[in-house]
Design an enzyme around this catalytic site. Structure first.
Site, PDB file in Angstrom:
ATOM      1  N   ASP A   1     -10.410   2.393   2.678  1.00  0.00           N
ATOM      2  CA  ASP A   1     -10.727   1.476   3.876  1.00  0.00           C
ATOM      3  C   ASP A   1     -11.232   2.397   4.905  1.00  0.00           C
ATOM      4  OD1 ASP A   1      -9.230  -0.767   3.464  1.00  0.00           O
ATOM      5  OD2 ASP A   1      -7.108  -0.128   3.970  1.00  0.00           O
TER       6      ASP A   1
ATOM      7  N   LYS B   1       0.874  -1.199  -0.086  1.00  0.00           N
ATOM      8  CA  LYS B   1      -0.265  -0.083   0.020  1.00  0.00           C
ATOM      9  C   LYS B   1       0.837   1.357   0.033  1.00  0.00           C
ATOM     10  CE  LYS B   1      -3.970  -1.998   2.163  1.00  0.00           C
ATOM     11  NZ  LYS B   1      -4.972  -2.041   3.155  1.00  0.00           N
TER      12      LYS B   1
END
Ligand code: NAP
Length: 278
Positions: A102, A67
């Site tokens: 997220d 990420k």
């Protein structure tokens, strides 16, 4: 019409549930597309992302441990700049763009499972100070939660996150758990403890404020020991599968142009897929 391809990039990536989720939505919407897995070693990720515009993919989800590399490679939006991490990549005119869904996944799941949580939550306890905890802190502060105790094994990581987010977040150690949960309307596990293959999350929640919501973002197993114990004590509980499903929806929209719905049928489909993998 051309067939659009997307994928999940990780290392390892075999256990990712993203293909099951995206393929379900592709079939549901009758879209000519496909969704695969790309296992990319950390030493190759920068080169892989530099060539992404020639890969044949329209976009990708990004999972552990890439990420931060995705953040470095993409034109990142405001949310992902705040988190320093990108979990969704897509191309526009060959330009690699990135966001992080997220925060949306975490909040949408909580809103769905406990619609009135926001009105009741003044104070929260977050266990963990990794990437997921960072997204959760951002989401809780954005929704106006005033006091958050951030409990982590490695104190320096909790301190760094608390410094980043400001005075609403107080770093603490597991030794301060009882005092913190006695005052909390919401308790969240954002550590990897309790996950299949990881050690259990060995915390006593007897001191937890009555009626406090307990949310475990671990989703394998679906009912963790934390949630089982909380349910037995009469606390409302939220499992982590919905976060996974909701974070995928805005990514699918970017890849395939349709905003899909998170339904109980999708949840059952992914649970069956998880069972099949065991
Ligand atoms: P991460 O950045 O690696 O952070 C892991 C966290 O767990 C850290 O706070 C770490 O503490 C703690 N931890 C690990 N082992 C521990 C141990 N033995 N004792 C005490 N603390 C321990 O991982 P992440 O990306 O934040 O993910 C955390 C969990 O959330 C994973 O299980 C992941 O699968 C899950 N997750 C779920 C979703 C969803 O959609 N439901 C989304 C993202 C993540 P230290 O700082 O002390 O190492």
């Amino acid at each position: 019409m051309s067939v659009r391809h997307a994928c999940v990039i990780g290392h390892p990536v075999t256990h990712s549930r993203s293909p099951a989720i995206h393929k379900y939505w592709l079939a549901e919407h009758g879209i000519a597309g496909d969704y695969g897995r790309e296992d990319v070693a950390p030493s190759s990720i920068a080169a892989f992302l530099a060539r992404f515009a020639d890969s044949g993919y329209v976009g990708a989800n990004v999972t552990v441990p890439h990420k931060e590399a995705a953040f470095a490679a993409a034109e990142a939006d405001a949310v992902s700049r705040e988190l320093g991490a990108v979990n969704t990549l897509w191309l526009e005119d060959r330009l690699l763009l990135g966001t992080n869904t997220d925060v949306h996944g975490f909040l949408a799941n909580l809103d769905e499972r406990q619609p009135h949580w926001g009105e009741r939550t003044r104070s929260a306890v977050v266990l963990g100070a990794g990437g997921a905890a960072r997204a959760i802190l951002y989401g809780l502060l954005e929704r106006g939660v005033k006091r958050i105790a951030l409990i982590n094994r490695t104190q320096a990581r909790a301190n760094a996150l608390a410094t980043h987010f400001g005075s609403g977040v107080r770093p603490a150690g597991f030794g301060e758990l009882n005092a913190a949960i006695a005052d909390a309307d919401l308790m969240i596990n954002a550590t990897s403890l309790g996950m299949e293959g990881a050690p259990p999350l060995a915390v006593d929640i007897a001191a937890l404020k009555p009626g406090a919501v307990v949310y475990d973002i671990v989703y394998a197993p679906l009912e963790t020991a934390l949630l089982k114990g909380a349910r037995a004590r009469g606390h409302p509980v939220v499992d982590g599968l919905g976060m996974l499903l909701h974070q995928a929806a805005p990514a699918f929209e970017r890849f395939f142009g349709v905003r899909p719905r998170v339904t109980s049928a999708l949840r059952q489909h992914v649970l069956a897929d998880m069972g099949a993998q065991r």
